[in-house]
Design a protein around this motif. Structure first.
Motif, PDB file in Angstrom:
ATOM      1  N   CYS A  54      26.246  23.555 -14.021  1.00 23.93           N
ATOM      2  CA  CYS A  54      25.714  24.544 -13.688  1.00 23.93           C
ATOM      3  C   CYS A  54      24.720  24.362 -12.524  1.00 23.93           C
ATOM      4  N   PRO A  55      24.630  25.071 -11.417  1.00 25.05           N
ATOM      5  CA  PRO A  55      23.541  24.870 -10.581  1.00 25.05           C
ATOM      6  C   PRO A  55      22.132  25.350 -10.740  1.00 25.05           C
ATOM      7  N   ILE A  56      21.913  26.195 -11.876  1.00 26.25           N
ATOM      8  CA  ILE A  56      20.469  27.029 -11.942  1.00 26.25           C
ATOM      9  C   ILE A  56      19.544  25.712 -12.094  1.00 26.25           C
ATOM     10  N   PRO A  57      19.884  24.634 -13.213  1.00 26.38           N
ATOM     11  CA  PRO A  57      18.697  23.983 -13.570  1.00 26.38           C
ATOM     12  C   PRO A  57      18.563  22.575 -12.485  1.00 26.38           C
ATOM     13  N   ILE A  58      19.741  22.559 -11.693  1.00 23.47           N
ATOM     14  CA  ILE A  58      19.582  21.436 -10.717  1.00 23.47           C
ATOM     15  C   ILE A  58      18.226  20.949  -9.931  1.00 23.47           C
ATOM     16  N   PRO A  59      17.753  22.183  -9.271  1.00 20.60           N
ATOM     17  CA  PRO A  59      16.461  21.983  -8.362  1.00 20.60           C
ATOM     18  C   PRO A  59      15.225  21.443  -9.250  1.00 20.60           C
ATOM     19  N   GLY A  60      15.183  22.027 -10.690  1.00 23.62           N
ATOM     20  CA  GLY A  60      14.219  21.527 -11.245  1.00 23.62           C
ATOM     21  C   GLY A  60      14.162  20.233 -12.038  1.00 23.62           C
ATOM     22  N   GLU A  61      15.469  19.913 -12.255  1.00 23.50           N
ATOM     23  CA  GLU A  61      16.017  18.578 -12.913  1.00 23.50           C
ATOM     24  C   GLU A  61      15.715  17.500 -11.828  1.00 23.50           C
ATOM     25  N   ILE A 105      24.833  47.223 -15.479  1.00 24.17           N
ATOM     26  CA  ILE A 105      25.536  47.946 -14.673  1.00 24.17           C
ATOM     27  C   ILE A 105      25.050  48.171 -13.331  1.00 24.17           C
ATOM     28  N   VAL A 106      23.643  47.959 -12.938  1.00 26.31           N
ATOM     29  CA  VAL A 106      23.341  47.959 -11.724  1.00 26.31           C
ATOM     30  C   VAL A 106      23.274  46.531 -11.243  1.00 26.31           C
ATOM     31  N   ILE A 107      23.282  45.637 -12.175  1.00 26.67           N
ATOM     32  CA  ILE A 107      23.310  44.187 -11.818  1.00 26.67           C
ATOM     33  C   ILE A 107      24.830  43.737 -11.019  1.00 26.67           C
ATOM     34  N   LEU A 108      25.824  44.374 -11.891  1.00 27.38           N
ATOM     35  CA  LEU A 108      27.198  44.083 -11.378  1.00 27.38           C
ATOM     36  C   LEU A 108      27.354  44.715 -10.227  1.00 27.38           C
ATOM     37  N   THR A 109      26.844  45.959  -9.928  1.00 30.83           N
ATOM     38  CA  THR A 109      27.159  46.541  -8.675  1.00 30.83           C
ATOM     39  C   THR A 109      26.359  46.489  -7.358  1.00 30.83           C
ATOM     40  N   GLN A 110      25.221  46.345  -7.628  1.00 30.30           N
ATOM     41  CA  GLN A 110      24.219  46.177  -6.360  1.00 30.30           C
ATOM     42  C   GLN A 110      23.939  44.514  -6.009  1.00 30.30           C
ATOM     43  N   PRO A 111      24.412  44.072  -4.771  1.00 29.40           N
ATOM     44  CA  PRO A 111      24.202  42.827  -4.425  1.00 29.40           C
ATOM     45  C   PRO A 111      22.974  42.432  -4.303  1.00 29.40           C
ATOM     46  N   ARG A 112      21.945  43.166  -4.049  1.00 31.85           N
ATOM     47  CA  ARG A 112      20.658  42.876  -3.734  1.00 31.85           C
ATOM     48  C   ARG A 112      19.934  42.458  -5.131  1.00 31.85           C
ATOM     49  N   ILE A 113      20.453  43.191  -6.429  1.00 28.12           N
ATOM     50  CA  ILE A 113      19.911  43.026  -7.437  1.00 28.12           C
ATOM     51  C   ILE A 113      20.509  41.961  -7.925  1.00 28.12           C
ATOM     52  N   THR A 114      21.861  41.596  -7.910  1.00 31.09           N
ATOM     53  CA  THR A 114      22.261  40.229  -8.311  1.00 31.09           C
ATOM     54  C   THR A 114      21.656  39.263  -7.560  1.00 31.09           C
ATOM     55  N   GLY A 115      21.234  39.243  -6.221  1.00 34.37           N
ATOM     56  CA  GLY A 115      20.757  38.163  -5.538  1.00 34.37           C
ATOM     57  C   GLY A 115      19.305  38.095  -6.246  1.00 34.37           C
ATOM     58  N   ILE A 116      18.556  39.129  -6.595  1.00 33.49           N
ATOM     59  CA  ILE A 116      17.180  39.032  -7.166  1.00 33.49           C
ATOM     60  C   ILE A 116      17.320  38.344  -8.480  1.00 33.49           C
ATOM     61  N   VAL A 117      18.253  38.831  -9.529  1.00 30.51           N
ATOM     62  CA  VAL A 117      18.552  38.023 -10.598  1.00 30.51           C
ATOM     63  C   VAL A 117      19.047  36.529 -10.640  1.00 30.51           C
ATOM     64  N   LEU A 118      19.571  36.169  -9.628  1.00 30.02           N
ATOM     65  CA  LEU A 118      19.824  34.622  -9.297  1.00 30.02           C
ATOM     66  C   LEU A 118      18.836  33.914  -8.984  1.00 30.02           C
ATOM     67  N   LEU A 119      18.125  34.618  -7.988  1.00 28.17           N
ATOM     68  CA  LEU A 119      16.764  33.910  -7.466  1.00 28.17           C
ATOM     69  C   LEU A 119      15.913  33.777  -8.590  1.00 28.17           C
ATOM     70  N   ALA A 120      15.750  34.747  -9.300  1.00 26.74           N
ATOM     71  CA  ALA A 120      14.568  34.617 -10.603  1.00 26.74           C
ATOM     72  C   ALA A 120      15.049  33.594 -11.502  1.00 26.74           C
ATOM     73  N   LEU A 121      16.410  33.524 -11.774  1.00 27.63           N
ATOM     74  CA  LEU A 121      16.977  32.428 -12.810  1.00 27.63           C
ATOM     75  C   LEU A 121      16.386  31.159 -12.236  1.00 27.63           C
ATOM     76  N   ILE A 122      16.723  30.785 -11.074  1.00 27.23           N
ATOM     77  CA  ILE A 122      16.552  29.295 -10.398  1.00 27.23           C
ATOM     78  C   ILE A 122      15.020  29.362 -10.345  1.00 27.23           C
ATOM     79  N   LEU A 123      14.208  30.268 -10.042  1.00 25.14           N
ATOM     80  CA  LEU A 123      12.689  29.903 -10.031  1.00 25.14           C
ATOM     81  C   LEU A 123      12.143  29.818 -11.295  1.00 25.14           C
ATOM     82  N   ILE A 124      12.712  30.462 -12.321  1.00 24.59           N
ATOM     83  CA  ILE A 124      12.209  30.497 -13.767  1.00 24.59           C
ATOM     84  C   ILE A 124      12.685  29.024 -14.184  1.00 24.59           C
TER      85      ILE A 124
END
Lengths: 164, 456
Positions: free
Chosen positions: B80-87, B132-151
């Protein structure tokens, strides 16, 4: 120790229970393949008017009889919409305010999803309706298999535990 | 129970102990992940033409739920790429451990009261409510992915090891739950060797590898739930006492140790979410879709409260009543809540089957978008692989419903066999199959409901 004995007994008992699994196999084949008699009126020409708007079809559930010559009149009330019929793999596109026609013989039975085939907005992939052609045999056969699976699962463990 | 140690195969041993294959796959995954974030922010707002939406919610999801989880358990977590930078930040290095202690961060211990998956349950539920918003809105998906990696980076800086993965990741919770059905496990070969090993390098680390990033002592591990299959213990064990076993699928579900209420609830959250999504996304009810999409509106609040009530109250509530009925008919005093937790594990195969069946509804329908977004990830007019203008083509639409039925039936059969085993494991001598009928009926009823929603 007891666990080991139990496993040994399972190995011994399951070949003797082959009649049970054979029976389950025969019954499941019956549920899946045995034709279910059903009576329908003579095939007729049927015209169904469907309105497409973001992000639904109205009516969303259509019913016809097997063999009917079906014409779907697709009318879009806002943006360009399409209608793709799963299973039949046919589609049409309707411009706003214009009606498009999809004509086909309903020769495949069951329930089929139809969905918008033109990107129409955020929820486009989930703009879905249903076409029912006769009784939904797949669903009923699925329910039959579910009941059989439940009984088989209970019985298989019952047989196992009975000898432990 | 029969096991085959895959590490006996020399090629596999090399691939799993050498750091390079894992690093290369993780680096590629990280590149894809960053590209998805970028596409979410600067790509087209049309979801089905955006790399972020199609790559994450169609391609990645399909691989995760239909292949990675059922076959490899937490295999995804190992790349999984999400924890890589933190690790990398935490370790102060990208590849193996350095001889000199390095790395950044406070390395604090995660608080004891949060050493469970309740926070993951909440995180998943929050994402599910907005899905439903996350699945269909690219920008919201981008924000969620970015938030996950930052957290994940922030968590790695403050806390030790992969705390984010184990206690916070909204995806990790259900991967852990469903990893119990996997036919692969990482276990020690002989626990007495671990008992006699004073240093416990699998936990503390050595020059060959890091101490378990998931904070687990492999010698005491009996379930896949919290094992990230990162293979660090395989590298650090000086006695070659770690095995990667091929085993009968679902073995962990019959493990008496480690059954917890937080995981039990996860089973209901996942099963309930699959049912709700089947209603809202696959069903023909446009008003429901609009309500789920209109975040913050009165209709959305109705949807959100119904979702929560169904997943957290109705599904587990009925199940509790069913279990309570059983508890009154079994010999000896058994606490209904304890039995509730135990029997909930039987819903794991059915829940996984429900998610696979639900996912089949939209994956084969929409996977053809993948060819165009790979050729033109941002919809900027590129045509990298010559498929930018390929048209939408649903695949296997004739056959998908039959496969969905088959998947659900297998899930039900598997769940009921687990119900019977759980019922018999403590009171085998007095086991009576009819006593479990309320839970069997519950599972069958949910299956029939899903059949109706997905193929009816």
């Amino acid at each position: 120790m007891r666990h080991k004995q139990t496993r040994k007994q399972i190995i011994e008992i399951f070949p003797r229970q082959s009649w049970f699994w054979s029976l389950i196999g025969v019954v499941s084949l019956g549920i899946v393949f045995v034709p279910i008699p059903s009576t329908f009126s003579q095939p007729v020409e049927k015209t169904l008017r469907v309105e497409a708007s973001t992000f639904e079809f109205t009516p969303a559930v259509l019913s016809v009889n097997p063999g009917d010559l079906v014409t779907i009149e697709l009318n879009s009330t806002d943006v360009v919409h399409g209608l793709y019929l799963d299973g039949y793999d046919i589609q049409i596109t309707a411009q706003p305010g214009q009606t498009a026609y999809l004509k086909f013989v309903a020769d495949a039975r069951g329930t089929f999803r139809f969905r918008c085939s033109v990107s129409c907005g955020a929820l486009h992939p989930f703009m879905i309706g249903k076409l029912k052609v006769g009784p939904d045999l797949l669903l009923w056969r699925g329910v039959g298999m579910a009941v059989l699976a439940a009984l088989a699962a209970v019985w298989s463990f019952h047989s196992w535990s009975a000898i432990t | 129970m029969v096991r085959y140690n895959l590490i006996q195969i020399p090629v596999l041993r090399t691939l799993l102990t050498n750091r390079w294959p894992q690093l290369i796959i993780r680096a590629l995954a990280l590149a894809g992940f960053l590209l998805a974030i970028l596409a979410g922010f600067v790509g087209t707002p049309v979801g089905n033409r955006n790399f972020a939406i199609i790559m994450v919610w169609i391609a990645w999801w399909a691989l995760l739920i239909m292949v990675a989880v059922p076959l490899f358990g937490r295999g995804w977590c190992s790349i999984c790429p999400i924890p890589i930078p933190g690790e990398w930040l935490q370790n102060g290095t990208i590849l193996g451990p350095l001889k000199k202690k390095s790395g950044f961060g406070l390395k604090m211990r995660w608080p004891n009261k949060f050493r469970n998956i309740w926070l993951q349950n909440v995180a998943f539920t929050v994402l599910a409510l907005f899905s439903i918003v996350i699945l269909t809105q690219p920008r919201i998906t981008g924000i969620v992915l970015l938030a996950l990696i930052l957290i994940a980076v922030g968590t790695s800086f403050i806390f030790e090891r992969r705390t984010f993965c184990r206690y916070l990741c909204p995806v990790g919770g259900f991967i852990g739950l469903y990893s119990q059905v996997s036919p692969i496990e990482v276990r020690v070969r002989d626990t007495s060797v671990c008992a006699g090993h004073k240093v416990k390098t699998c936990y503390t680390g050595n020059e060959d590898g890091y101490g378990c990033p998931w904070g687990i002592f492999p010698g005491g591990m009996v379930k896949n739930t919290n094992c990230g299959t990162c293979m660090e213990c395989l590298r650090t064990c000086p006695y070659d006492n770690i095995a990667v076993n091929l085993r009968p699928p679902g073995t962990d579900l019959l493990q008496l140790r480690g059954r917890k209420l937080d995981e039990a609830f996860k089973a209901f959250i996942m099963l309930g979410s699959a049912v709700v999504y089947s209603v809202v996304l696959i069903g023909p009810w446009g008003a429901l879709k609009t309500a789920a999409f209109a975040v913050g509106s009165f209709a959305w609040w109705g949807y959100a409260l119904s979702f929560l009530a169904f997943v957290y109250l109705l599904l587990p509530g009925i199940f509790y009543l069913a279990v309570r009925f059983i508890s009154q008919n079994v010999p000896g005093k058994r606490k209904p809540l304890r039995m509730f937790t135990e029997y909930a594990y039987a819903l794991v195969p059915l829940g996984l089957a429900a998610w696979i069946a639900f996912s089949l509804s939209f994956i084969f329908t929409n996977v053809s978008y993948l060819w165009s977004v790979l050729s033109d990830p941002f919809s900027w007019g590129w045509n990298l692989f010559g498929a930018a203008n390929s048209s939408w083509t649903p695949y296997f639409s004739k056959y998908v419903p039959a496969v969905q039925v088959l998947v659900l039936i297998v899930g039900l059969f598997w769940s009921i066999t687990v119900i019977q085993r759980i019922s018999g494991e403590r009171t085998l001598s007095e086991y009576k199959p009819w006593r479990t009928w309320p839970v069997v009926a519950y599972s069958a009823f949910v299956t029939v409901g899903l059949l109706w929603l997905l193929v009816g």
